[in-house]
Motif scaffolding. Structure first.
Motif, PDB file in Angstrom:
ATOM      1  N   PHE A  61       0.808  -1.213   0.000  1.00 47.23           N
ATOM      2  CA  PHE A  61       0.000   0.000   0.000  1.00 47.23           C
ATOM      3  C   PHE A  61       0.848   1.273   0.000  1.00 47.23           C
ATOM      4  N   THR A  62       2.149   1.135   0.052  1.00 48.02           N
ATOM      5  CA  THR A  62       2.996   2.318   0.260  1.00 48.02           C
ATOM      6  C   THR A  62       2.891   3.317  -0.886  1.00 48.02           C
ATOM      7  N   VAL A  63       2.899   2.826  -2.116  1.00 49.75           N
ATOM      8  CA  VAL A  63       2.834   3.739  -3.269  1.00 49.75           C
ATOM      9  C   VAL A  63       1.478   4.442  -3.301  1.00 49.75           C
ATOM     10  N   ALA A  64       0.408   3.680  -3.097  1.00 49.85           N
ATOM     11  CA  ALA A  64      -0.935   4.264  -3.099  1.00 49.85           C
ATOM     12  C   ALA A  64      -1.068   5.315  -2.001  1.00 49.85           C
ATOM     13  N   VAL A 192      -4.336   7.083   6.860  1.00 46.97           N
ATOM     14  CA  VAL A 192      -4.625   6.007   5.915  1.00 46.97           C
ATOM     15  C   VAL A 192      -5.081   4.760   6.669  1.00 46.97           C
ATOM     16  N   THR A 193      -6.197   4.184   6.221  1.00 43.52           N
ATOM     17  CA  THR A 193      -6.627   2.881   6.741  1.00 43.52           C
ATOM     18  C   THR A 193      -6.905   1.970   5.548  1.00 43.52           C
ATOM     19  N   ALA A 194      -6.791   0.670   5.774  1.00 42.17           N
ATOM     20  CA  ALA A 194      -6.949  -0.294   4.677  1.00 42.17           C
ATOM     21  C   ALA A 194      -8.102  -1.246   4.961  1.00 42.17           C
ATOM     22  N   GLY A 195      -8.689  -1.753   3.903  1.00 41.70           N
ATOM     23  CA  GLY A 195      -9.759  -2.745   4.019  1.00 41.70           C
ATOM     24  C   GLY A 195     -10.039  -3.322   2.648  1.00 41.70           C
ATOM     25  N   ILE A 196     -11.156  -3.984   2.530  1.00 42.04           N
ATOM     26  CA  ILE A 196     -11.563  -4.519   1.226  1.00 42.04           C
ATOM     27  C   ILE A 196     -12.950  -3.988   0.875  1.00 42.04           C
ATOM     28  N   ASN A 234      -3.519   1.245  -6.672  1.00 38.40           N
ATOM     29  CA  ASN A 234      -2.721   2.104  -7.555  1.00 38.40           C
ATOM     30  C   ASN A 234      -2.790   3.565  -7.136  1.00 38.40           C
ATOM     31  N   GLY A 235      -3.585   3.850  -6.084  1.00 35.06           N
ATOM     32  CA  GLY A 235      -3.742   5.222  -5.638  1.00 35.06           C
ATOM     33  C   GLY A 235      -4.744   6.010  -6.465  1.00 35.06           C
ATOM     34  N   GLU A 236      -5.614   5.309  -7.210  1.00 30.01           N
ATOM     35  CA  GLU A 236      -6.617   5.976  -8.042  1.00 30.01           C
ATOM     36  C   GLU A 236      -7.940   6.050  -7.286  1.00 30.01           C
ATOM     37  N   LEU A 237      -8.663   7.143  -7.493  1.00 32.69           N
ATOM     38  CA  LEU A 237      -9.899   7.411  -6.756  1.00 32.69           C
ATOM     39  C   LEU A 237     -11.041   6.536  -7.270  1.00 32.69           C
TER      40      LEU A 237
END
Length: 469
Positions: A61-64, A192-196, A234-237
């Motif tokens: 997730f680092t790049v995003a 930043v938080t992550a999930g699906i 990819n860091g895209e909205l």
């Protein structure tokens, strides 16, 4: 002595033979259990989890995150409201005012300083400011907003090109896909938080008045995240974080985002037209299931059953009829009404959508041009529509809107007075009505304490006036 030793040896030998025979022929076989003095913990410590997986296969997730955090901003909304009136204020003739502050997030969408956020973040604001991730603060202006989709567009004048997030096609987002939620919860800087993605096309409107189409995710979203970014790896909205489902008001549950395709269409309309160009397919109905199918007497349990087709709409012109079942729109399967509205809300008036439907048991694919919504539900009366020249001529009216459906609760009252579908409303609260927009504006400008006054021409061509308090 020798006899005693011989006796002991014979006895021991007999015991061994007897025990061996028992073990061999009589005792039941049982699995061997190996015990250990060491105990395993109920949960693996976090520093051991990485040993179970190949870290090279884990999502990165680092790049995003790097591409997003600097494009997500903190939005501060200051509104001025009336404070509590004291005796001193009363005698001095002062009107006390109190400043209220609300906060949220926003997403920079181009280098010139256009920022997308939620309508509820900036609603009723007297002053707006935006703070970037580098702690620079700018005054923000509202370019436009749309309450239905809860999307607003802001603009700041920065002294440099700003980092921004690019749009992805939210239709391509898949359930189970990793996503990041980026915002400013609890007045913190970009977090930043992550999930699906847990589900798509979720509708949170319990009334069913407006079928929403949210992306649902289990990424942690808290107060202050509203208006922030939901991005792919990819860091895209792919969405604008809007709401949470929780028993506490903070994150214990799921969060919901407006799909990027809908958000993008709304801000493009605002930038190009100054308002939102909502297109409609022109049907009403509901999603099929076993119970609904039994009530209708049909065998199909998947799709949207068309219960009504709006007059002069794209659906009517394309040949869609009552009883048809919509199966796909733009080659995307439709299983609930939010699937349908999610596709329509991403389009504007004049756009063409591809509809696959079941007509008399046969599949058919047709193009449908979306039209402007020319209907409106008028309180106490029912649904009204822009009148055509022939509608006006029929009742010798020079202006007005046509009643196309009466309010269920007041239907008997209206019919008793000769008012039926086809009657023409010519005036609301002494304002001449030429369109449904005029009717909406007349209601918006009406005081809550002012009675509703309606002038109309009934089916017999008689002019009548009604007052409702």
């Amino acid at each position: 002595m020798k006899k005693i030793l011989t006796l002991v040896l014979v006895s021991a030998l007999g015991g061994i033979i007897t025990l061996g025979a028992y073990k061999l022929f009589l005792e039941e076989n049982k699995p061997i259990v190996v015990t250990s003095t060491e105990t395993n913990p109920a949960f693996l410590p976090t520093n051991n989890v990485s040993n179970l997986f190949n870290t090279a296969e884990n999502p990165d997730f680092t790049v995003a995150a790097e591409n997003t955090v600097n494009a997500v901003v903190h939005v501060k909304n200051v509104s001025i409201s009336k404070g509590q009136l004291t005796l001193q204020d009363l005698f001095s003739g002062r009107s006390p005012q109190r400043a209220q502050m609300g906060t949220g997030s926003g997403v920079i969408i181009n280098a010139d300083g256009y920022i997308i956020t939620n309508n509820h973040v900036i609603n009723n604001s007297d002053e707006l400011s935006v703070t970037l991730n580098n702690n620079k603060t700018y005054k923000a202006e509202i370019v436009g907003s749309d309450a239905k989709t809860d999307i607003a567009l802001l603009k700041i004048e920065a002294d440099e090109d700003l980092p921004y997030v690019t749009f992805a096609d939210s239709d391509n987002a898949k359930i189970g896909e990793w996503v990041l939620a980026v915002g400013n919860p609890f007045n913190l800087t970009s977090t930043v938080t992550a999930g699906i993605i847990s589900a798509k096309a979720r509708n949170l409107d319990p009334t069913g008045t407006y079928a929403q189409s949210f992306i649902q995710t289990d990424a942690a979203v808290n107060p202050g995240n509203s208006g922030g970014a939901l991005v792919n790896t990819n860091g895209e909205l792919i969405g604008i974080n809007t709401a949470i489902s929780s028993q506490t008001g903070s994150y214990i549950g799921y969060s919901f985002a407006v799909p990027s395709n809908i958000a993008r269409r709304v801000i493009e309309d605002i930038m190009e037209y100054g308002n939102v160009q909502n297109g409609i397919l022109g049907i009403s109905g509901g999603a099929l299931n076993s119970r609904y199918a039994d009530e209708l007497g049909i065998n199909d349990t998947e799709g949207i059953y068309v219960a009504e087709v709006v007059e002069d709409s794209g659906a009517e012109k394309a040949g869609i009829e009552k009883g048809d079942i919509i199966k796909e729109i733009n080659h995307i399967k439709v299983s609930k009404f939010a699937d349908l509205t999610g596709q329509i809300n991403a389009k504007r008036v004049g756009d063409v959508v591809t509809v696959t439907l079941s007509k008399n048991g046969k599949l058919k694919t047709i193009p449908v041009t979306l039209t402007r919504n020319e209907t409106y539900t008028l309180p106490l009366v029912g649904r009204i529509k822009n009148a055509k020249k022939e509608d006006l001529k029929k009742l010798n009216a020079t202006n007005g809107v046509k009643i196309i459906e009466l309010n269920n609760e007041y239907e008997s009252y209206w019919k008793k007075n000769g008012v039926e579908t086809g009657s023409i409303i010519t005036s609301i609260n002494d304002k001449k009505i030429n369109s449904v927009d005029d009717a909406q504006n007349a209601l918006k400008s009406k005081s809550p304490y002012e009675p509703l006054r309606i002038e109309l021409i009934n089916k017999n061509g008689e002019k009548e006036r009604y007052n409702f308090r």
